[in-house]
Design an enzyme around this catalytic site. Structure first.
Site, PDB file in Angstrom:
ATOM      1  N   SER A 191      21.971  79.259  12.650  1.00  0.00           N
ATOM      2  CA  SER A 191      22.656  78.535  11.559  1.00  0.00           C
ATOM      3  C   SER A 191      21.683  77.656  10.781  1.00  0.00           C
ATOM      4  O   SER A 191      21.745  77.589   9.548  1.00  0.00           O
ATOM      5  CB  SER A 191      23.767  77.639  12.135  1.00  0.00           C
ATOM      6  N   THR A 192      20.759  77.003  11.483  1.00  0.00           N
ATOM      7  CA  THR A 192      19.829  76.113  10.786  1.00  0.00           C
ATOM      8  C   THR A 192      18.803  76.927   9.989  1.00  0.00           C
ATOM      9  O   THR A 192      18.348  76.504   8.928  1.00  0.00           O
ATOM     10  CB  THR A 192      19.184  75.111  11.771  1.00  0.00           C
ATOM     11  N   ASP A 206      28.752  76.599  11.624  1.00  0.00           N
ATOM     12  CA  ASP A 206      27.820  75.478  11.815  1.00  0.00           C
ATOM     13  C   ASP A 206      26.798  75.342  10.682  1.00  0.00           C
ATOM     14  O   ASP A 206      26.027  74.391  10.668  1.00  0.00           O
ATOM     15  CB  ASP A 206      27.044  75.652  13.136  1.00  0.00           C
ATOM     16  N   ALA A 258      20.102  81.782  21.084  1.00  0.00           N
ATOM     17  CA  ALA A 258      21.399  81.957  21.753  1.00  0.00           C
ATOM     18  C   ALA A 258      21.614  80.880  22.811  1.00  0.00           C
ATOM     19  O   ALA A 258      21.966  81.151  23.949  1.00  0.00           O
ATOM     20  CB  ALA A 258      21.517  83.355  22.368  1.00  0.00           C
ATOM     21  N   LYS A 263      20.832  71.446  16.544  1.00  0.00           N
ATOM     22  CA  LYS A 263      21.885  70.435  16.794  1.00  0.00           C
ATOM     23  C   LYS A 263      22.317  70.497  18.251  1.00  0.00           C
ATOM     24  O   LYS A 263      22.147  71.520  18.928  1.00  0.00           O
ATOM     25  CB  LYS A 263      23.102  70.635  15.889  1.00  0.00           C
ATOM     26  N   PRO A 286      15.238  77.385  21.173  1.00  0.00           N
ATOM     27  CA  PRO A 286      15.669  78.483  22.034  1.00  0.00           C
ATOM     28  C   PRO A 286      16.799  79.281  21.390  1.00  0.00           C
ATOM     29  O   PRO A 286      17.673  78.715  20.731  1.00  0.00           O
ATOM     30  CB  PRO A 286      16.156  77.770  23.301  1.00  0.00           C
ATOM     31  N   ALA A 296      22.486  76.053  17.553  1.00  0.00           N
ATOM     32  CA  ALA A 296      22.597  76.415  16.124  1.00  0.00           C
ATOM     33  C   ALA A 296      21.280  76.890  15.522  1.00  0.00           C
ATOM     34  O   ALA A 296      21.011  76.666  14.335  1.00  0.00           O
ATOM     35  CB  ALA A 296      23.168  75.253  15.303  1.00  0.00           C
TER      36      ALA A 296
HETATM   37  C1  LIG Z   1      30.199  76.788  19.593  1.00  0.00           C
HETATM   38  C2  LIG Z   1      29.553  76.162  18.398  1.00  0.00           C
HETATM   39  C3  LIG Z   1      29.694  74.632  18.499  1.00  0.00           C
HETATM   40  O1  LIG Z   1      28.948  73.962  17.522  1.00  0.00           O
HETATM   41  O2  LIG Z   1      28.173  76.399  18.259  1.00  0.00           O
HETATM   42  P1  LIG Z   1      27.086  77.346  19.012  1.00  0.00           P
HETATM   43  O3  LIG Z   1      27.280  77.284  20.480  1.00  0.00           O
HETATM   44  O4  LIG Z   1      27.320  78.746  18.478  1.00  0.00           O
HETATM   45  O5  LIG Z   1      25.759  76.785  18.583  1.00  0.00           O
HETATM   46  C4  LIG Z   1      30.253  76.597  17.092  1.00  0.00           C
HETATM   47  O6  LIG Z   1      31.642  76.358  17.146  1.00  0.00           O
HETATM   48  C5  LIG Z   1      30.017  78.053  16.725  1.00  0.00           C
HETATM   49  O7  LIG Z   1      29.536  78.036  15.429  1.00  0.00           O
HETATM   50  P2  LIG Z   1      28.853  79.332  14.770  1.00  0.00           P
HETATM   51  O8  LIG Z   1      27.901  79.943  15.743  1.00  0.00           O
HETATM   52  O9  LIG Z   1      28.365  78.938  13.415  1.00  0.00           O
HETATM   53  O10 LIG Z   1      30.115  80.241  14.681  1.00  0.00           O
HETATM   54  P3  LIG Z   1      30.529  81.452  13.736  1.00  0.00           P
HETATM   55  O11 LIG Z   1      29.343  82.310  13.490  1.00  0.00           O
HETATM   56  O12 LIG Z   1      31.308  80.928  12.586  1.00  0.00           O
HETATM   57  O13 LIG Z   1      31.528  82.203  14.718  1.00  0.00           O
HETATM   58  C6  LIG Z   1      31.092  82.937  15.828  1.00  0.00           C
HETATM   59  C7  LIG Z   1      32.308  83.296  16.647  1.00  0.00           C
HETATM   60  O14 LIG Z   1      32.762  82.127  17.378  1.00  0.00           O
HETATM   61  C8  LIG Z   1      34.173  82.048  17.403  1.00  0.00           C
HETATM   62  N1  LIG Z   1      34.598  80.800  16.736  1.00  0.00           N
HETATM   63  C9  LIG Z   1      33.699  80.041  16.043  1.00  0.00           C
HETATM   64  C10 LIG Z   1      34.094  78.849  15.455  1.00  0.00           C
HETATM   65  C11 LIG Z   1      35.446  78.469  15.580  1.00  0.00           C
HETATM   66  N2  LIG Z   1      35.891  77.350  15.029  1.00  0.00           N
HETATM   67  N3  LIG Z   1      36.332  79.240  16.262  1.00  0.00           N
HETATM   68  C12 LIG Z   1      35.916  80.400  16.850  1.00  0.00           C
HETATM   69  O15 LIG Z   1      36.724  81.079  17.484  1.00  0.00           O
HETATM   70  C13 LIG Z   1      34.680  83.315  16.704  1.00  0.00           C
HETATM   71  O16 LIG Z   1      34.877  84.276  17.708  1.00  0.00           O
HETATM   72  C14 LIG Z   1      33.500  83.732  15.827  1.00  0.00           C
HETATM   73  O17 LIG Z   1      33.471  85.113  15.607  1.00  0.00           O
HETATM   74  N1  LIG Z   2      17.597  83.461  12.546  1.00  0.00           N
HETATM   75  C1  LIG Z   2      18.043  83.627  13.802  1.00  0.00           C
HETATM   76  N2  LIG Z   2      17.593  82.852  14.790  1.00  0.00           N
HETATM   77  C2  LIG Z   2      18.057  83.016  16.058  1.00  0.00           C
HETATM   78  N3  LIG Z   2      18.963  83.943  16.416  1.00  0.00           N
HETATM   79  C3  LIG Z   2      19.444  84.742  15.478  1.00  0.00           C
HETATM   80  C4  LIG Z   2      19.013  84.613  14.132  1.00  0.00           C
HETATM   81  N4  LIG Z   2      19.691  85.521  13.404  1.00  0.00           N
HETATM   82  C5  LIG Z   2      20.505  86.171  14.254  1.00  0.00           C
HETATM   83  N5  LIG Z   2      20.352  85.744  15.515  1.00  0.00           N
HETATM   84  C6  LIG Z   2      21.132  86.217  16.684  1.00  0.00           C
HETATM   85  O1  LIG Z   2      22.209  85.288  16.816  1.00  0.00           O
HETATM   86  C7  LIG Z   2      22.572  85.090  18.167  1.00  0.00           C
HETATM   87  C8  LIG Z   2      22.851  83.616  18.400  1.00  0.00           C
HETATM   88  O2  LIG Z   2      21.630  82.916  18.323  1.00  0.00           O
HETATM   89  P1  LIG Z   2      21.497  81.373  17.899  1.00  0.00           P
HETATM   90  O3  LIG Z   2      21.933  81.168  16.510  1.00  0.00           O
HETATM   91  O4  LIG Z   2      20.105  80.934  18.272  1.00  0.00           O
HETATM   92  O5  LIG Z   2      22.465  80.674  18.953  1.00  0.00           O
HETATM   93  P2  LIG Z   2      23.783  79.813  18.932  1.00  0.00           P
HETATM   94  O6  LIG Z   2      24.800  80.512  18.046  1.00  0.00           O
HETATM   95  O7  LIG Z   2      24.186  79.774  20.363  1.00  0.00           O
HETATM   96  O8  LIG Z   2      23.442  78.461  18.424  1.00  0.00           O
HETATM   97  C9  LIG Z   2      21.429  85.650  19.003  1.00  0.00           C
HETATM   98  O9  LIG Z   2      21.946  86.694  19.779  1.00  0.00           O
HETATM   99  C10 LIG Z   2      20.392  86.163  18.012  1.00  0.00           C
HETATM  100  O10 LIG Z   2      19.926  87.441  18.338  1.00  0.00           O
END
Ligand SMILES: C[C@@](CO)(OP(=O)(O)O)[C@H](O)COP(=O)(O)OP(=O)(O)OC[C@H]1O[C@@H](n2ccc(N)nc2=O)[C@H](O)[C@@H]1O
Ligand SMILES: Nc1ncnc2c1ncn2[C@@H]1O[C@H](COP(=O)(O)OP(=O)(O)O)[C@@H](O)[C@H]1O
Length: 316
Positions: free
Chosen positions: A108-109, A141, A101, A11, A99, A105
């Site tokens: 998450s996906t 997510d 981190a 996403k 990619p 997501a």
């Molecule tokens: C920033 C976003 C934007 O879509 O995505 P990514 O950059 O990770 O892809 C999301 O909010 C990330 O979602 P996700 O990665 O599923 O978050 P979670 O595992 O639930 O939370 C990881 C950490 O992010 C912070 N967190 C997350 C969601 C939220 N509404 N408030 C928070 O403060 C918290 O510190 C939590 O411990």
């Molecule tokens: N199935 C997975 N795919 C990718 N990264 C993962 C997975 N499980 C755990 N991780 C860890 O989660 C962290 C966040 O990765 P990712 O989910 O790709 O990024 P983001 O939360 O930024 O969307 C990374 O440090 C990675 O080591």
């Protein structure tokens, strides 16, 4: 059926606004999430070992319980112990293309695909909303990643309202290969810098914010107006990530001058995307980014928006 192959799309965030603190330590958000045609492939098979086994050859992806796909399988095993025993555990293989981190997501996906795949494998008959509820236990997510498409996400990101699908807008996506931004760090730093400006009225927070701030973006999506969507892209987390990571700032500047309708960091970064109406333009943008960042090690894709989440590819 003893094996399912699933497609698990990434996403991007077309909109991310941080509204306030939540009692659970998370942040109250208003986001607009969009699935893109850049996906991992997940195989879910009945195991013979009576255990959860996970295989992935990507060096940045953990293979232990810190893998969110593994945790999704553990959650299913805990909720449905009889099925876990009957089917002899589960084997999961992740073919990683998204990619890691990156704010896309990727984890998450993968978790969403494991939930969908194990629901099929174990014949559980769980509905989409039941799967989303389980997904919310794994990460904010994950619920979105199950159905995907285009959606407003509120709460901590797990409460979803679908928007009309945005098919075939072109996305140029770039990430510095070895650069990672921690999501908890990004939110914590944002809170330290801007926490005093949060709205305090948590009861009506989401409704107000949706109407007032993200309204123009929602309108642009409803009217499928690519130019407007490009202009209304927004991500509060840029305010903390760009000053701390000059490479991301540079990428944003390069995209801004490369002929896109709009550019933004996705999620907590560090990936940056540019939005284009036509594929030819997107390919030109890709060339400009390569030329401007010739000395950088980038992961770079031309992809497009799609209107679905997890898809079942094949079953054996
Ligand atoms: C920033 C976003 C934007 O879509 O995505 P990514 O950059 O990770 O892809 C999301 O909010 C990330 O979602 P996700 O990665 O599923 O978050 P979670 O595992 O639930 O939370 C990881 C950490 O992010 C912070 N967190 C997350 C969601 C939220 N509404 N408030 C928070 O403060 C918290 O510190 C939590 O411990
Ligand atoms: N199935 C997975 N795919 C990718 N990264 C993962 C997975 N499980 C755990 N991780 C860890 O989660 C962290 C966040 O990765 P990712 O989910 O790709 O990024 P983001 O939360 O930024 O969307 C990374 O440090 C990675 O080591």
């Amino acid at each position: 059926m003893r094996s399912y192959t699933l497609t698990a799309p990434a996403k991007i965030n077309l909109y991310l606004e941080i509204i306030g603190d939540r009692p659970d330590g998370y942040h109250e958000l208003v986001m607009i999430l969009q699935s893109i045609d850049l996906a991992d492939t997940i195989e879910v098979q009945a195991g013979n070992t009576g255990a959860i086994r996970l295989c992935c050859t990507h060096p940045q992806v953990p293979l232990d319980k810190s893998n969110i796909g593994y945790r999704a399988a553990e959650l299913m095993a805990a909720k449905f112990p009889a099925a876990y025993d009957n089917y002899g555990g589960v084997d999961i293989t992740i073919h990683k293309r998204i990619p890691v981190a990156a704010g896309l997501a990727g984890g998450s996906t993968n978790a969403a695909a494991v939930l969908v795949g194990m629901n099929l494998l174990w014949n559980l008959g769980l509905t989409r909303s039941e799967l989303e509820e389980l997904g919310a236990l794994l990460g904010s997510d994950v619920p979105f990643c199950i159905g995907g498409g285009t959606a407003i996400a509120t709460g901590r990101g797990e409460q979803l309202s679908p928007l009309p699908g945005l098919d075939n807008m072109y996305i140029v996506l770039a990430k510095h290969r070895s650069l990672e931004v921690s999501t908890p760090w990004a939110y914590k730093t944002y809170r330290a810098a801007y926490g005093e400006t949060y709205l305090k009225d948590t009861e009506s927070l989401t409704a107000r914010a949706t109407a007032v701030h993200s309204g123009p973006m929602v309108q642009a999506i409803v009217h499928k107006n690519a130019r407007e969507i490009g202009q209304k892209l927004h991500n509060d987390l840029e305010q903390v990530v760009l000053p701390e990571y000059p490479q991301v700032l540079r990428l944003r500047e390069v995209f801004a001058n490369a002929g896109v309708l709009g550019t933004m960091m996705s999620g907590s970064g560090p990936s940056v995307f540019g939005l284009c109406e036509y594929e030819e333009i997107a390919k030109q943008v890709q060339v400009r980014v390569i030329e401007a960042m010739a000395n950088e090690d980038l992961e770079l894709f031309v992809t497009r928006t799609i209107s679905h989440g997890i898809q079942i590819g094949s079953s054996v």
